[in-house]
Design a protein around this motif. Structure first.
Motif, PDB file in Angstrom:
ATOM      1  N   ASP A  99       0.861  -1.179   0.000  1.00 45.59           N
ATOM      2  CA  ASP A  99       0.000   0.000   0.000  1.00 45.59           C
ATOM      3  C   ASP A  99       0.903   1.236   0.000  1.00 45.59           C
ATOM      4  N   CYS A 100       0.873   1.994  -1.073  1.00 44.05           N
ATOM      5  CA  CYS A 100       1.819   3.113  -1.245  1.00 44.05           C
ATOM      6  C   CYS A 100       1.675   4.151  -0.134  1.00 44.05           C
ATOM      7  N   ASN A 101       0.455   4.532   0.175  1.00 48.16           N
ATOM      8  CA  ASN A 101       0.238   5.564   1.199  1.00 48.16           C
ATOM      9  C   ASN A 101       0.738   5.096   2.564  1.00 48.16           C
ATOM     10  N   GLN A 102       0.447   3.819   2.904  1.00 54.89           N
ATOM     11  CA  GLN A 102       0.885   3.308   4.198  1.00 54.89           C
ATOM     12  C   GLN A 102       2.398   3.165   4.255  1.00 54.89           C
ATOM     13  N   LEU A 103       3.031   2.831   3.122  1.00 57.09           N
ATOM     14  CA  LEU A 103       4.488   2.743   3.113  1.00 57.09           C
ATOM     15  C   LEU A 103       5.109   4.121   3.332  1.00 57.09           C
ATOM     16  N   GLU A 104       4.548   5.148   2.697  1.00 59.85           N
ATOM     17  CA  GLU A 104       5.044   6.511   2.924  1.00 59.85           C
ATOM     18  C   GLU A 104       4.934   6.875   4.406  1.00 59.85           C
ATOM     19  N   LEU A 105       3.781   6.553   5.000  1.00 62.79           N
ATOM     20  CA  LEU A 105       3.585   6.853   6.417  1.00 62.79           C
ATOM     21  C   LEU A 105       4.574   6.070   7.279  1.00 62.79           C
ATOM     22  N   ALA A 106       4.834   4.799   6.926  1.00 58.69           N
ATOM     23  CA  ALA A 106       5.771   3.987   7.695  1.00 58.69           C
ATOM     24  C   ALA A 106       7.185   4.559   7.616  1.00 58.69           C
ATOM     25  N   LEU A 107       7.620   4.942   6.419  1.00 50.52           N
ATOM     26  CA  LEU A 107       8.965   5.519   6.275  1.00 50.52           C
ATOM     27  C   LEU A 107       9.075   6.843   7.009  1.00 50.52           C
ATOM     28  N   LEU A 108       8.018   7.623   6.970  1.00 53.41           N
ATOM     29  CA  LEU A 108       8.032   8.886   7.697  1.00 53.41           C
ATOM     30  C   LEU A 108       8.136   8.639   9.194  1.00 53.41           C
ATOM     31  N   ASN A 109       7.400   7.659   9.709  1.00 53.20           N
ATOM     32  CA  ASN A 109       7.489   7.315  11.128  1.00 53.20           C
ATOM     33  C   ASN A 109       8.900   6.885  11.516  1.00 53.20           C
ATOM     34  N   LEU A 110       9.508   6.032  10.688  1.00 56.43           N
ATOM     35  CA  LEU A 110      10.871   5.570  10.979  1.00 56.43           C
ATOM     36  C   LEU A 110      11.848   6.744  10.958  1.00 56.43           C
ATOM     37  N   ALA A 111      11.666   7.661  10.012  1.00 56.46           N
ATOM     38  CA  ALA A 111      12.560   8.819   9.930  1.00 56.46           C
ATOM     39  C   ALA A 111      12.415   9.713  11.163  1.00 56.46           C
TER      40      ALA A 111
ATOM     41  N   VAL B  29      16.480   1.599   7.114  1.00 55.67           N
ATOM     42  CA  VAL B  29      16.538   2.963   7.649  1.00 55.67           C
ATOM     43  C   VAL B  29      17.531   2.942   8.811  1.00 55.67           C
ATOM     44  N   SER B  30      18.673   3.631   8.635  1.00 53.07           N
ATOM     45  CA  SER B  30      19.762   3.611   9.627  1.00 53.07           C
ATOM     46  C   SER B  30      19.995   5.004  10.178  1.00 53.07           C
ATOM     47  N   ASP B  31      20.306   5.057  11.471  1.00 54.49           N
ATOM     48  CA  ASP B  31      20.647   6.347  12.081  1.00 54.49           C
ATOM     49  C   ASP B  31      21.918   6.192  12.896  1.00 54.49           C
ATOM     50  N   THR B  32      22.495   7.318  13.266  1.00 60.11           N
ATOM     51  CA  THR B  32      23.711   7.341  14.089  1.00 60.11           C
ATOM     52  C   THR B  32      23.380   7.820  15.487  1.00 60.11           C
ATOM     53  N   GLY B  33      22.189   7.437  15.964  1.00 61.22           N
ATOM     54  CA  GLY B  33      21.719   7.943  17.244  1.00 61.22           C
ATOM     55  C   GLY B  33      22.155   7.133  18.441  1.00 61.22           C
ATOM     56  N   GLU B  34      21.359   7.215  19.500  1.00 60.72           N
ATOM     57  CA  GLU B  34      21.721   6.644  20.789  1.00 60.72           C
ATOM     58  C   GLU B  34      21.729   5.114  20.789  1.00 60.72           C
ATOM     59  N   GLY B  35      20.919   4.504  19.933  1.00 62.05           N
ATOM     60  CA  GLY B  35      20.826   3.049  19.931  1.00 62.05           C
ATOM     61  C   GLY B  35      19.973   2.542  21.085  1.00 62.05           C
TER      62      GLY B  35
ATOM     63  N   VAL C 214       6.120  11.840  28.434  1.00 58.28           N
ATOM     64  CA  VAL C 214       4.663  11.879  28.332  1.00 58.28           C
ATOM     65  C   VAL C 214       4.234  12.960  27.353  1.00 58.28           C
ATOM     66  N   GLY C 215       3.352  12.604  26.426  1.00 56.89           N
ATOM     67  CA  GLY C 215       2.855  13.555  25.438  1.00 56.89           C
ATOM     68  C   GLY C 215       3.750  13.719  24.229  1.00 56.89           C
ATOM     69  N   LYS C 216       4.892  12.995  24.185  1.00 58.51           N
ATOM     70  CA  LYS C 216       5.814  13.122  23.057  1.00 58.51           C
ATOM     71  C   LYS C 216       5.769  11.936  22.106  1.00 58.51           C
ATOM     72  N   GLY C 217       4.944  10.969  22.389  1.00 63.39           N
ATOM     73  CA  GLY C 217       4.860   9.813  21.498  1.00 63.39           C
ATOM     74  C   GLY C 217       3.805   8.840  21.981  1.00 63.39           C
ATOM     75  N   THR C 218       3.207   8.110  21.033  1.00 65.27           N
ATOM     76  CA  THR C 218       2.166   7.141  21.397  1.00 65.27           C
ATOM     77  C   THR C 218       2.736   5.750  21.600  1.00 65.27           C
ATOM     78  N   GLY C 219       3.962   5.507  21.146  1.00 67.54           N
ATOM     79  CA  GLY C 219       4.505   4.160  21.226  1.00 67.54           C
ATOM     80  C   GLY C 219       3.931   3.226  20.180  1.00 67.54           C
ATOM     81  N   LEU C 220       3.378   3.803  19.108  1.00 66.32           N
ATOM     82  CA  LEU C 220       2.754   2.975  18.074  1.00 66.32           C
ATOM     83  C   LEU C 220       3.502   3.019  16.743  1.00 66.32           C
ATOM     84  N   GLY C 221       4.595   3.800  16.659  1.00 69.97           N
ATOM     85  CA  GLY C 221       5.285   3.961  15.378  1.00 69.97           C
ATOM     86  C   GLY C 221       5.844   2.656  14.845  1.00 69.97           C
ATOM     87  N   LEU C 222       6.742   2.007  15.615  1.00 74.30           N
ATOM     88  CA  LEU C 222       7.348   0.761  15.153  1.00 74.30           C
ATOM     89  C   LEU C 222       6.340  -0.363  15.070  1.00 74.30           C
ATOM     90  N   SER C 223       5.390  -0.406  16.001  1.00 74.35           N
ATOM     91  CA  SER C 223       4.381  -1.463  15.945  1.00 74.35           C
ATOM     92  C   SER C 223       3.519  -1.326  14.690  1.00 74.35           C
TER      93      SER C 223
END
Length: 558
Positions: free
Chosen positions: A298-310, A350-356, A375-384
């Motif tokens: 699904d193109c739209n959902q893939l765009e949303l998934a990549l945006l979430n990962l970014a 999708v790779s980053d140089t962050g905290e790990g 609190v209030g900065k994320g739903t915890g649903l991005g990766l799921s």
């Protein structure tokens, strides 16, 4: 049943022997004649005799004495002895005969049918007895063979047990690991089922809220304060709808529209959006393999998934860093990615140089509502959500991360051999239809949803009849079949919307039918066969108007 058996006829009168021979010849057995007790004993010792027919009155030894002598021999304990008597026997004579070993009496004059019937019974009994003896002998032979085989197996098992003891520790460790993975999978599946059900019910509530708010906004006066409050309420409801879509994505019950996607074109179209979302502190790098195969997703959902990962990667690099999105063909041959079948895929990394992340955090990264953000900065649903999209699309997700070394998220998507289809521009649709007034049957077991949807349709100028169940809808159609459109909920007790549509198609082939659902719970082959248009809850009045324009042009344009 085997060959013929031997029947011994004993009588001192040749005429009677001949008559017995004629009567019993129809049985097809071997008949042996003896004119005296001595000759009868000789024949018995020579042959295997099934039945002996004995005359009671004979000169040297009478029938009783002959029967007693036969019974004394071990071979003839079970041989059937039938007495033929030319005189009337008293009760004492009968008792004497049975005591000597007789099994039956035949009086004279002999009735041929009776004699044949009595002899046939004992012949059948003889055959059954021989069969049982053969079966018992065969069974004993097999038992002996089996006993020997079991003894050999016992020795082999002893050797195997010694080898098994060596492997037990390894297998125990493997089992513990497998049980832990199974428990984790069951936990995620249980959470997914609960989440999907809650999201479905929440979609119905949002449907009622958003529909009612939209209708209320059209009816209120132009009071700026009231309009702002209504806009605020609608925005809140729309954010709730977006949250339920993430919940459904995790639960793998969202409605996907898979299509052939060119990842190069998709990434080129997302570049500006990603740059704006990442900010100036994060450098974006793309590395796509040449001649990259297309993917089915699904193109739209893939765009949303990549945006979430970014955005997750950006949050893991508060002081800035490098975000790299790469893609290459990959073949899965083993079980390197949980739930992924062997085959050809495209691996998007999708790779980053962050905290790990440490091992404990990595193990819970795809759990719903798990987040390290405040609190209030994320739903915890991005990766799921990304995990759910990958699994529902026939792919998989794999994570690599270590503290201080950044994170890699691998999204495995199935390859597609088809050419991508050009996207159709979205047509502008008016909120109300000026065409003819349509007669619409609305079927939904949730009265809140039904009231709100009916209000939308009536505001568009249509006549609406509501049904609280599929059976009620069928009853209404039987009494008044003149409807222009049926809009039915899918998840209803007793009969689903798809089942209702199937029955309506048989009775009313040309009737347009629309299925409304909070998640993709339709059996795909049946839904594709019926080619039913869909309304995804929660929907707005513009969505209903657009659907009527596309699928019921007479209702939209007159």
């Amino acid at each position: 049943m085997g060959g013929p058996v031997n029947i011994l006829l004993v009588d001192d009168q040749p005429a009677k022997l001949l008559s017995y021979e004629v009567i019993l010849s129809e049985l097809g057995e071997t008949l042996i004649k003896a004119s005296s007790a001595r000759e009868a004993l000789t024949q018995l010792l020579k042959r295997d005799v099934a039945v002996v027919l004995i005359d009671v009155q004979m000169p040297d030894l009478d029938g009783f004495e002959l029967a007693a002598m036969i019974r004394e021999h071990p071979r003839f304990q079970q041989t059937a002895l039938i007495f033929v008597s030319a005189i009337h026997l008293s009760e004492l004579d009968s008792v004497r005969g049975y005591a000597a070993g007789a099994v039956d009496y035949v009086p004279v004059p002999v009735v041929p049918e009776v004699l044949r019937a009595k002899v046939r019974v004992f012949i059948d009994l003889h055959r059954k007895t021989r069969e049982l003896e053969q079966l018992n002998a065969e069974l004993e032979r097999r038992v002996a063979e089996r006993t020997a085989a079991l003894e050999a197996s016992r020795r082999d098992l002893q050797i195997l047990n010694e080898e098994l003891e060596v492997r037990i520790e390894e297998r125990t460790r493997e089992r513990e690991q497998a049980m832990a993975q199974l428990f984790e999978a069951q936990k995620i599946d249980t959470i997914g089922q609960l989440t999907g059900g809650v999201a479905h019910d929440f979609n119905n509530l949002l449907m009622a809220v958003m529909g009612s708010l939209q209708m209320l906004k059209k009816r209120l006066t132009d009071d700026p304060r009231s309009q702002r409050l209504l806009d605020n309420a609608l925005q809140g409801a729309e954010r709730g709808a977006a949250l339920t879509q993430r919940l459904l994505a995790f639960a793998r019950r969202q409605e996907l529209r898979p299509e052939t996607v060119d990842l190069g074109e998709l990434m080129a179209g997302m570049r500006d959006l990603l740059h704006r979302g990442l900010g100036p502190a994060v450098n974006l790098s793309q590395d796509l393999a040449p001649d990259l195969p297309r993917v089915m997703v699904d193109c739209n959902q893939l765009e949303l998934a990549l945006l979430n990962l970014a955005l997750n990667a950006r949050d893991a690099m508060p002081d800035g860093g490098i975000l790299t999105i790469s893609a290459c063909p990959a073949t899965m041959e083993g079980d390197g990615v949980p739930g992924l079948h062997p085959g050809d895929y495209v691996r998007v990394t999708v790779s980053d140089t962050g905290e790990g992340m440490d091992e404990a955090t990595l193990a819970r990264a795809t759990e719903p509502f798990f987040t390290r953000k405040g609190v209030g900065k994320g739903t915890g649903l991005g990766l799921s959500m990304v995990h759910g999209l990958a699994a529902q699309s026939g792919g998989g997700l794999r994570l690599h991360s270590r503290p201080g070394e950044g994170t890699q998220v691998e999204l495995w998507l199935p390859q597609s051999r088809d050419l991508p289809q050009p996207r159709q521009p979205v047509r502008e649709v008016r909120a109300a239809s000026p065409g003819r007034r349509m007669k619409i049957l609305l079927v939904d077991d949730d009265s809140l949803v039904s009231i709100g949807t009916a209000a939308m349709l009536e505001d568009l100028g249509h006549e609406v009849t509501e049904a609280g169940s599929a059976m009620q809808a069928l009853s209404i159609m039987e009494s008044d079949p003149h409807f222009d459109l049926v809009i039915t909920d899918q998840a209803m007790p007793g009969m689903t919307g798809l089942e209702l549509a199937t029955r309506l198609r048989k009775s009313f082939p040309g009737l347009p039918i629309v299925l409304a659902s909070g998640y993709a719970d339709l059996p795909a082959p049946q839904a594709d066969l019926l080619e039913l248009p869909r309304l995804t809850k929660p929907f707005l009045q513009t969505d209903v108007a657009r659907l009527i324009t596309e699928h019921c042009p007479e209702g939209a344009d007159g």
